[in-house]
Write a protein that holds these residues in place. Sequence first.
Motif, PDB file in Angstrom:
ATOM      1  N   GLU A   1       0.862  -1.179   0.000  1.00 31.29           N
ATOM      2  CA  GLU A   1       0.000   0.000   0.000  1.00 31.29           C
ATOM      3  C   GLU A   1       0.899   1.229   0.000  1.00 31.29           C
ATOM      4  O   GLU A   1       1.737   1.389   0.879  1.00 31.29           O
ATOM      5  CB  GLU A   1      -0.881   0.035   1.251  1.00 31.29           C
ATOM      6  CG  GLU A   1      -1.925  -1.042   1.319  1.00 31.29           C
ATOM      7  CD  GLU A   1      -3.173  -0.707   0.509  1.00 31.29           C
ATOM      8  OE1 GLU A   1      -3.416   0.485   0.235  1.00 31.29           O
ATOM      9  OE2 GLU A   1      -3.882  -1.647   0.146  1.00 31.29           O
TER      10      GLU A   1
ATOM     11  N   ILE B   1       1.376   5.151   0.470  1.00 29.26           N
ATOM     12  CA  ILE B   1       0.740   6.216   1.235  1.00 29.26           C
ATOM     13  C   ILE B   1       1.142   7.553   0.636  1.00 29.26           C
ATOM     14  O   ILE B   1       2.324   7.869   0.534  1.00 29.26           O
ATOM     15  CB  ILE B   1       1.176   6.168   2.722  1.00 29.26           C
ATOM     16  CG1 ILE B   1       1.039   4.759   3.311  1.00 29.26           C
ATOM     17  CG2 ILE B   1       0.420   7.207   3.532  1.00 29.26           C
ATOM     18  CD1 ILE B   1      -0.328   4.182   3.306  1.00 29.26           C
ATOM     19  N   ASN B   2       0.165   8.344   0.258  1.00 30.31           N
ATOM     20  CA  ASN B   2       0.415   9.690  -0.265  1.00 30.31           C
ATOM     21  C   ASN B   2      -0.005  10.689   0.812  1.00 30.31           C
ATOM     22  O   ASN B   2      -1.036  11.328   0.702  1.00 30.31           O
ATOM     23  CB  ASN B   2      -0.371   9.944  -1.553  1.00 30.31           C
ATOM     24  CG  ASN B   2       0.126   9.112  -2.691  1.00 30.31           C
ATOM     25  OD1 ASN B   2       1.323   8.901  -2.816  1.00 30.31           O
ATOM     26  ND2 ASN B   2      -0.776   8.625  -3.510  1.00 30.31           N
TER      27      ASN B   2
ATOM     28  N   GLN C   1      -2.666   9.696   7.275  1.00 37.72           N
ATOM     29  CA  GLN C   1      -3.074   8.858   6.151  1.00 37.72           C
ATOM     30  C   GLN C   1      -2.634   7.415   6.371  1.00 37.72           C
ATOM     31  O   GLN C   1      -3.365   6.482   6.049  1.00 37.72           O
ATOM     32  CB  GLN C   1      -2.504   9.401   4.839  1.00 37.72           C
ATOM     33  CG  GLN C   1      -2.886   8.592   3.620  1.00 37.72           C
ATOM     34  CD  GLN C   1      -4.379   8.537   3.367  1.00 37.72           C
ATOM     35  OE1 GLN C   1      -5.129   9.421   3.762  1.00 37.72           O
ATOM     36  NE2 GLN C   1      -4.827   7.483   2.721  1.00 37.72           N
ATOM     37  N   LYS C   2      -1.463   7.233   6.932  1.00 34.27           N
ATOM     38  CA  LYS C   2      -0.957   5.893   7.206  1.00 34.27           C
ATOM     39  C   LYS C   2      -1.880   5.172   8.198  1.00 34.27           C
ATOM     40  O   LYS C   2      -2.204   4.005   8.019  1.00 34.27           O
ATOM     41  CB  LYS C   2       0.465   6.002   7.765  1.00 34.27           C
ATOM     42  CG  LYS C   2       1.283   4.753   7.667  1.00 34.27           C
ATOM     43  CD  LYS C   2       2.721   5.080   8.071  1.00 34.27           C
ATOM     44  CE  LYS C   2       3.615   3.892   7.984  1.00 34.27           C
ATOM     45  NZ  LYS C   2       4.975   4.181   8.423  1.00 34.27           N
TER      46      LYS C   2
ATOM     47  N   VAL D   1      -5.075   4.046   6.453  1.00 32.66           N
ATOM     48  CA  VAL D   1      -4.877   2.818   5.670  1.00 32.66           C
ATOM     49  C   VAL D   1      -4.832   1.618   6.617  1.00 32.66           C
ATOM     50  O   VAL D   1      -5.440   0.572   6.338  1.00 32.66           O
ATOM     51  CB  VAL D   1      -3.604   2.900   4.803  1.00 32.66           C
ATOM     52  CG1 VAL D   1      -3.288   1.562   4.162  1.00 32.66           C
ATOM     53  CG2 VAL D   1      -3.770   3.975   3.736  1.00 32.66           C
TER      54      VAL D   1
ATOM     55  N   TYR E   1       3.698  -1.969   9.170  1.00 31.34           N
ATOM     56  CA  TYR E   1       3.322  -0.556   9.265  1.00 31.34           C
ATOM     57  C   TYR E   1       4.518   0.310   8.899  1.00 31.34           C
ATOM     58  O   TYR E   1       4.381   1.310   8.221  1.00 31.34           O
ATOM     59  CB  TYR E   1       2.832  -0.273  10.685  1.00 31.34           C
ATOM     60  CG  TYR E   1       2.265   1.113  10.863  1.00 31.34           C
ATOM     61  CD1 TYR E   1       0.964   1.402  10.461  1.00 31.34           C
ATOM     62  CD2 TYR E   1       3.012   2.125  11.439  1.00 31.34           C
ATOM     63  CE1 TYR E   1       0.429   2.673  10.614  1.00 31.34           C
ATOM     64  CE2 TYR E   1       2.489   3.393  11.596  1.00 31.34           C
ATOM     65  CZ  TYR E   1       1.194   3.670  11.191  1.00 31.34           C
ATOM     66  OH  TYR E   1       0.668   4.927  11.344  1.00 31.34           O
TER      67      TYR E   1
ATOM     68  N   LEU F   1       3.209  -1.102   4.210  1.00 29.68           N
ATOM     69  CA  LEU F   1       2.841   0.290   3.958  1.00 29.68           C
ATOM     70  C   LEU F   1       4.093   1.067   3.603  1.00 29.68           C
ATOM     71  O   LEU F   1       5.070   1.056   4.339  1.00 29.68           O
ATOM     72  CB  LEU F   1       2.171   0.907   5.193  1.00 29.68           C
ATOM     73  CG  LEU F   1       0.973   0.158   5.769  1.00 29.68           C
ATOM     74  CD1 LEU F   1       0.383   0.932   6.940  1.00 29.68           C
ATOM     75  CD2 LEU F   1      -0.069  -0.116   4.710  1.00 29.68           C
TER      76      LEU F   1
END
Length: 129
Positions: free
Chosen positions: A2, A4-5, A10-11, A14, A100, A128
């Motif tokens: 995944e 993350i932008n 945001q993390k 997700v 993570y 992530l």
Amino acid sequence: MEFINGGEGQKKNVLKKLLNKYSKPPIIVFVNMKVDTEILQKYISKDLGLKCAALHGSKTQEMREAALDSFREGKVDIIVCTNVAARGIDIENVAHVINYDAPNTLVDYVHRIGRTGRAGKKGMATTLL
């Protein structure tokens, strides 16, 4: 994987999606720093309302064993840990490993994701980035 932008918020969003929508217990969430295990464990327990424990090398042996026993017995669904749990700890039926924080080496990655899909069982691993 995944991507993350955004920042930490945001993390966490997700992670929340992964934990609530795509994962069934038992779940291991790996982070790189001890302090982050405690922060993320509190977020998962208090903000998301999920049963979660933390495991890292600064905890006493008794505390580490209690966290692992709770996880193995299904008293907690999620364990947030550092690489202390990536090797040499046998936990059956781990359904999902979430990195993570991405591991620093390929060897660490292999050991982390090796906690799921053991003994011919299916499992899922998500990192992530």
